[in-house]
Design an enzyme around this catalytic site. Sequence first.
Site, PDB file in Angstrom:
ATOM      1  N   CYS A  12      19.606  43.376 -13.661  1.00  0.00           N
ATOM      2  CA  CYS A  12      20.263  42.236 -14.310  1.00  0.00           C
ATOM      3  C   CYS A  12      21.756  42.325 -13.993  1.00  0.00           C
ATOM      4  O   CYS A  12      22.146  42.961 -13.010  1.00  0.00           O
ATOM      5  CB  CYS A  12      19.976  42.199 -15.808  1.00  0.00           C
ATOM      6  N   ARG A  18      18.882  43.066 -20.447  1.00  0.00           N
ATOM      7  CA  ARG A  18      17.559  42.675 -19.927  1.00  0.00           C
ATOM      8  C   ARG A  18      16.879  43.746 -19.084  1.00  0.00           C
ATOM      9  O   ARG A  18      15.695  44.046 -19.301  1.00  0.00           O
ATOM     10  CB  ARG A  18      17.709  41.370 -19.112  1.00  0.00           C
ATOM     11  N   ASP A 129      20.097  35.185 -20.174  1.00  0.00           N
ATOM     12  CA  ASP A 129      21.074  36.210 -20.543  1.00  0.00           C
ATOM     13  C   ASP A 129      21.365  36.086 -22.046  1.00  0.00           C
ATOM     14  O   ASP A 129      21.887  35.070 -22.490  1.00  0.00           O
ATOM     15  CB  ASP A 129      22.341  35.949 -19.715  1.00  0.00           C
TER      16      ASP A 129
HETATM   17  P1  4NP Z   1      22.467  41.968 -19.085  1.00  0.00           P
HETATM   18  O1  4NP Z   1      23.432  41.223 -20.140  1.00  0.00           O
HETATM   19  O2  4NP Z   1      22.869  41.458 -17.703  1.00  0.00           O
HETATM   20  O3  4NP Z   1      21.110  41.510 -19.480  1.00  0.00           O
HETATM   21  O4  4NP Z   1      22.710  43.449 -19.253  1.00  0.00           O
HETATM   22  C1  4NP Z   1      24.806  41.152 -20.013  1.00  0.00           C
HETATM   23  C2  4NP Z   1      25.579  42.247 -20.346  1.00  0.00           C
HETATM   24  C3  4NP Z   1      26.957  42.172 -20.259  1.00  0.00           C
HETATM   25  C4  4NP Z   1      27.568  41.008 -19.831  1.00  0.00           C
HETATM   26  C5  4NP Z   1      26.784  39.900 -19.483  1.00  0.00           C
HETATM   27  C6  4NP Z   1      25.414  39.989 -19.580  1.00  0.00           C
HETATM   28  N1  4NP Z   1      28.987  40.920 -19.759  1.00  0.00           N
HETATM   29  O5  4NP Z   1      29.497  39.852 -19.428  1.00  0.00           O
HETATM   30  O6  4NP Z   1      29.661  41.926 -20.040  1.00  0.00           O
END
Ligand code: 4NP
Length: 165
Positions: A12, A18, A129
């Site tokens: 991800c 995720r 997300d």
């Molecule tokens: P992930 O979620 O990609 O599912 O781990 C996110 C975690 C952090 C961020 C965005 C999405 N961020 O912008 O820091």
Amino acid sequence: MTSLPYKLLFVCLGNICRSPSAENIMNHLIQQRGLQKQIICDSAGTSSYHIGSPPDRRMSAAAAQRGILLKGQARQFEPHDFEAFDLILAMDQDNRNNMLRLDREQRYASKVKLMCEFCRTHSDREVPDPYYGGEAGFNYVIDLLTDACEGLLDSVLQEIQFAKK
Ligand code: 4NP
């Protein structure tokens, strides 16, 4: 020719919501079926934002409600991962595009699939997300990933049924 163990990588953006959920849900299913020697899982993020961090607390709480403990420490996807894994599962199209930008010779596109291709009861194309949303979004991710992981496990089992150790 497929060799064992079969190696899955979930990817991800941050590797704190995720993809660690997908990795740990998949490991849960693998343990339930006693397949730990045949299939191994890892996860990574396309960004460097959260390198070294544990899974997001809100994500861990949603997983815990479904009996899944989220373990892991975020790391960034690297080009070597294209070779090191048999199948790479992107949570959304941006994640897939970001990985394939590192595939200079365009050799690995067929190895990088969208996680939702394996869903059997959900019609989503991408795992949304949940980072900037509320609790319901985190719960939804767990349910969606559980559906996708069940379909993925059956697909992997079909692929490896003739593989030798
Ligand atoms: P992930 O979620 O990609 O599912 O781990 C996110 C975690 C952090 C961020 C965005 C999405 N961020 O912008 O820091």
